[in-house]
Design an enzyme around this catalytic site. Structure first.
Site, short mmCIF file in Angstrom:
data_model
loop_
_atom_site.label_atom_id
_atom_site.label_comp_id
_atom_site.label_asym_id
_atom_site.label_seq_id
_atom_site.Cartn_x
_atom_site.Cartn_y
_atom_site.Cartn_z
N ARG A 93 5.58 -17.01 0.83
CA ARG A 93 6.28 -15.71 0.78
C ARG A 93 7.66 -15.80 0.11
O ARG A 93 8.17 -14.79 -0.35
CB ARG A 93 6.47 -15.17 2.20
N ASP B 216 12.29 2.07 9.47
CA ASP B 216 11.82 0.70 9.28
C ASP B 216 13.04 -0.17 8.97
O ASP B 216 14.13 0.34 8.70
CB ASP B 216 10.79 0.61 8.15
#
Ligand SMILES: C[S@@+](CC[C@H](N)C(=O)[O-])C[C@H]1O[C@@H](n2cnc3c(N)ncnc32)[C@H](O)[C@@H]1O
Length: 287
Positions: A49, A158
């Site tokens: 990632r 978020d």
């Protein structure tokens, strides 16, 4: 036998490993900033990632990377790291039964309350790229076209800035709408030309949804109360301590008779499930 010439570029670009101590330090940093618990010893996840970001920054290895994101002046890069390590997977109309329960068990009451002058506030907490709040907005508008005359809003929050930017832009590839029931999909498609591969959420839906940054492990800039909270597939990445504070904070902000929808793999701890009544699958009502 002749030896193969050394491929200098491949050699210099060989993916660095993330040593266990560095992995642990990155995991601790992520936990402190987000409450997300990375599984122990999963350094291949961190490498896959973060490698692009590491290369973009021109850093040699993960120790350099850790030093870089730990510096206060590199806060933006820390945020990039956090976004890369959070799971943003979402879908329109994910766990469709929640939308059906919302329509059957809550909407008639909401309409009455709105007609009586109450403001209606709904929250998609951990909304990722926005498919959840727009699914809710389109469901509402389909079943209650008159809502535009009332004070109704959906808060969509978020922690991931790139995800929030997508939610704010409100444009999605058409094939992502396939799971949405036809009538609700028609609401979403009302301002998009037939054949256009990208669907722009119509203005009425965008006006219903307010997109904001909110981190569950920082003070919450919202007071509620909310008649419904969707917080699905977010707490599952957190440990028991953070989950408890998230669930108890959300239930505190639920209006009386309000509904809390959680992900199908998530559970409320006993201290919180005692405060609400399970009315259907992973759906709870505050008394
Ligand atoms: C798997 S997505 C779930 C999206 C949507 N609720 C759904 O069920 O499809 C989880 C979201 O939680 C967000 N998240 C993770 N940690 C968070 C935190 N500490 N505060 C707020 N949101 C967080 C992630 O950025 C991600 O977008």
């Amino acid at each position: 036998m002749m030896s193969q010439p050394l491929d200098q570029e491949a050699f210099s670009r060989a993916t660095p490993l993330c040593p266990p101590a560095t992995y642990d330090a990155i995991a601790r940093l992520l936990y402190a900033r987000t409450g997300i618990n990375l599984p122990a010893g999963n350094s291949s996840l961190v490498v896959s990632r973060l490698i692009k970001h590491l290369r973009l920054l021109g850093l040699a290895d993960f120790d350099d990377y850790l030093r870089h994101i730990s510096l206060p002046e590199n806060r933006n890069d820390l945020n990039v790291m956090i976004s890369a390590l959070t799971t943003n997977t979402t879908r329109f109309y994910r766990e469709p039964y929640h939308f059906e329960i919302f329509v059957e068990k809550l909407l008639p009451d909401l309409i009455q309350r709105a007609k009586g002058g109450e403001r209606i506030r709904l929250w998609s907490a951990g909304c990722s790229t926005g498919e959840e709040p727009y699914s809710l907005a389109a469901t509402l508008l389909h079943h209650w076209p008159g809502l535009v005359d009332f004070d109704v809003r959906i808060l969509a929050t978020d922690i991931s800035e790139p995800a929030l930017a997508t939610a704010q832009a409100a444009r999605y590839p058409r094939e992502r709408l396939e799971a949405v029931p036809q009538a609700v999909r028609n609401v979403m498609l009302s301002e998009t030309a037939t054949g256009d591969p990208m669907v722009a959420m119509p203005k009425l839906l965008r006006d219903l949804v307010t997109v904001r940054y909110l981190n569950f492990v920082e003070p919450w800039p919202t007071r509620g109360p909310f008649q419904a909270i969707f917080c699905r597939n977010v707490a599952i990445y957190m440990d028991d301590r953070v989950q408890l504070s998230v669930w108890s904070g959300l239930i505190d902000l639920l209006a009386p008779q309000g509904l809390l929808f959680i992900g199908h793999s998530e559970r409320l701890p006993p201290s919180q499930s005692d405060r609400v009544t399970l009315i259907e699958r992973t759906t709870f009502r505050r008394p």
